[in-house]
Design a protein around this motif. Structure first.
Motif, short mmCIF file in Angstrom:
data_model
loop_
_atom_site.label_atom_id
_atom_site.label_comp_id
_atom_site.label_asym_id
_atom_site.label_seq_id
_atom_site.Cartn_x
_atom_site.Cartn_y
_atom_site.Cartn_z
N LYS A 23 45.30 -37.58 -4.00
CA LYS A 23 44.68 -38.91 -4.03
C LYS A 23 43.25 -38.83 -4.57
N LYS A 24 42.49 -37.87 -4.05
CA LYS A 24 41.10 -37.70 -4.52
C LYS A 24 41.06 -37.35 -5.99
N HIS A 25 41.98 -36.48 -6.43
CA HIS A 25 42.05 -36.08 -7.83
C HIS A 25 42.32 -37.30 -8.71
N GLN A 26 43.25 -38.15 -8.29
CA GLN A 26 43.59 -39.35 -9.06
C GLN A 26 42.41 -40.32 -9.12
N GLU A 27 41.71 -40.46 -8.00
CA GLU A 27 40.54 -41.35 -7.97
C GLU A 27 39.47 -40.86 -8.94
N LEU A 28 39.23 -39.55 -8.93
CA LEU A 28 38.24 -38.99 -9.86
C LEU A 28 38.69 -39.18 -11.31
N ASP A 29 39.97 -38.98 -11.54
CA ASP A 29 40.54 -39.18 -12.87
C ASP A 29 40.24 -40.59 -13.38
N ASP A 30 40.47 -41.57 -12.52
CA ASP A 30 40.24 -42.97 -12.89
C ASP A 30 38.76 -43.24 -13.19
N ILE A 31 37.88 -42.71 -12.36
CA ILE A 31 36.43 -42.91 -12.54
C ILE A 31 35.98 -42.24 -13.85
N ILE A 32 36.45 -41.02 -14.08
CA ILE A 32 36.08 -40.28 -15.29
C ILE A 32 36.58 -41.01 -16.53
N ASP A 33 37.81 -41.49 -16.49
CA ASP A 33 38.36 -42.24 -17.63
C ASP A 33 37.49 -43.46 -17.94
N LYS A 34 37.12 -44.17 -16.89
CA LYS A 34 36.31 -45.37 -17.07
C LYS A 34 34.94 -45.02 -17.68
N MET A 35 34.34 -43.95 -17.19
CA MET A 35 33.03 -43.53 -17.70
C MET A 35 33.12 -43.08 -19.16
N GLU A 36 34.20 -42.36 -19.48
CA GLU A 36 34.35 -41.84 -20.84
C GLU A 36 34.62 -42.94 -21.86
N LYS A 37 35.06 -44.10 -21.40
CA LYS A 37 35.31 -45.22 -22.30
C LYS A 37 34.03 -45.95 -22.67
N LYS A 38 32.97 -45.70 -21.92
CA LYS A 38 31.69 -46.33 -22.25
C LYS A 38 31.19 -45.79 -23.58
N ARG A 39 30.58 -46.66 -24.34
CA ARG A 39 30.07 -46.26 -25.64
C ARG A 39 28.89 -45.29 -25.50
N VAL A 40 28.01 -45.60 -24.55
CA VAL A 40 26.81 -44.77 -24.35
C VAL A 40 26.63 -44.54 -22.85
N LEU A 41 26.31 -43.31 -22.50
CA LEU A 41 26.00 -42.98 -21.11
C LEU A 41 24.52 -42.65 -20.99
N THR A 42 23.95 -43.07 -19.89
CA THR A 42 22.56 -42.69 -19.63
C THR A 42 22.55 -41.21 -19.27
N PRO A 43 21.40 -40.56 -19.38
CA PRO A 43 21.34 -39.14 -18.99
C PRO A 43 21.83 -38.93 -17.55
N GLN A 44 21.51 -39.86 -16.68
CA GLN A 44 21.94 -39.77 -15.29
C GLN A 44 23.47 -39.87 -15.19
N GLU A 45 24.06 -40.76 -15.97
CA GLU A 45 25.52 -40.91 -15.98
C GLU A 45 26.19 -39.66 -16.54
N GLU A 46 25.56 -39.03 -17.54
CA GLU A 46 26.11 -37.81 -18.12
C GLU A 46 26.15 -36.69 -17.08
N VAL A 47 25.09 -36.59 -16.29
CA VAL A 47 25.04 -35.59 -15.23
C VAL A 47 26.12 -35.88 -14.19
N GLU A 48 26.24 -37.14 -13.83
CA GLU A 48 27.25 -37.56 -12.85
C GLU A 48 28.66 -37.26 -13.37
N LEU A 49 28.89 -37.54 -14.64
CA LEU A 49 30.20 -37.29 -15.25
C LEU A 49 30.55 -35.81 -15.17
#
Length: 76
Positions: A23-49
């Motif tokens: 379940k945790k793996h799937q949740e992370l998968d979903d969050i990562i997918d959503k973040m990777e779809k963003k056109r630009v990530l802030t430096p903070q978001e990149e670290v979080e990713l």
């Protein structure tokens, strides 16, 4: 030889926390997918990713270890 899905089912039976890991793996998968779809990530978001990806990988490794252990135990 057991297939991945069969091994997962076996691991779910033998290790009560396997479902939680999935379940945790799937949740992370979903969050990562959503973040990777963003056109630009802030430096903070990149670290979080990167942090999220490492955690997802750790969970996957733990699940694979439990699947291997379940397979070994079932072959005894």
């Amino acid at each position: 030889m057991l297939r991945d899905e069969n091994l997962k089912a076996l691991a779910r039976e033998k290790f009560h926390h396997f479902k939680t890991l999935e379940k945790k793996h799937q949740e992370l998968d979903d969050i990562i997918d959503k973040m990777e779809k963003k056109r630009v990530l802030t430096p903070q978001e990149e670290v979080e990713l990167e942090k999220l990806k490492k955690e997802r990988l750790r969970l996957r490794d733990e699940m694979l270890l439990l699947m291997k252990k379940a397979k070994e135990e079932s072959e005894k």
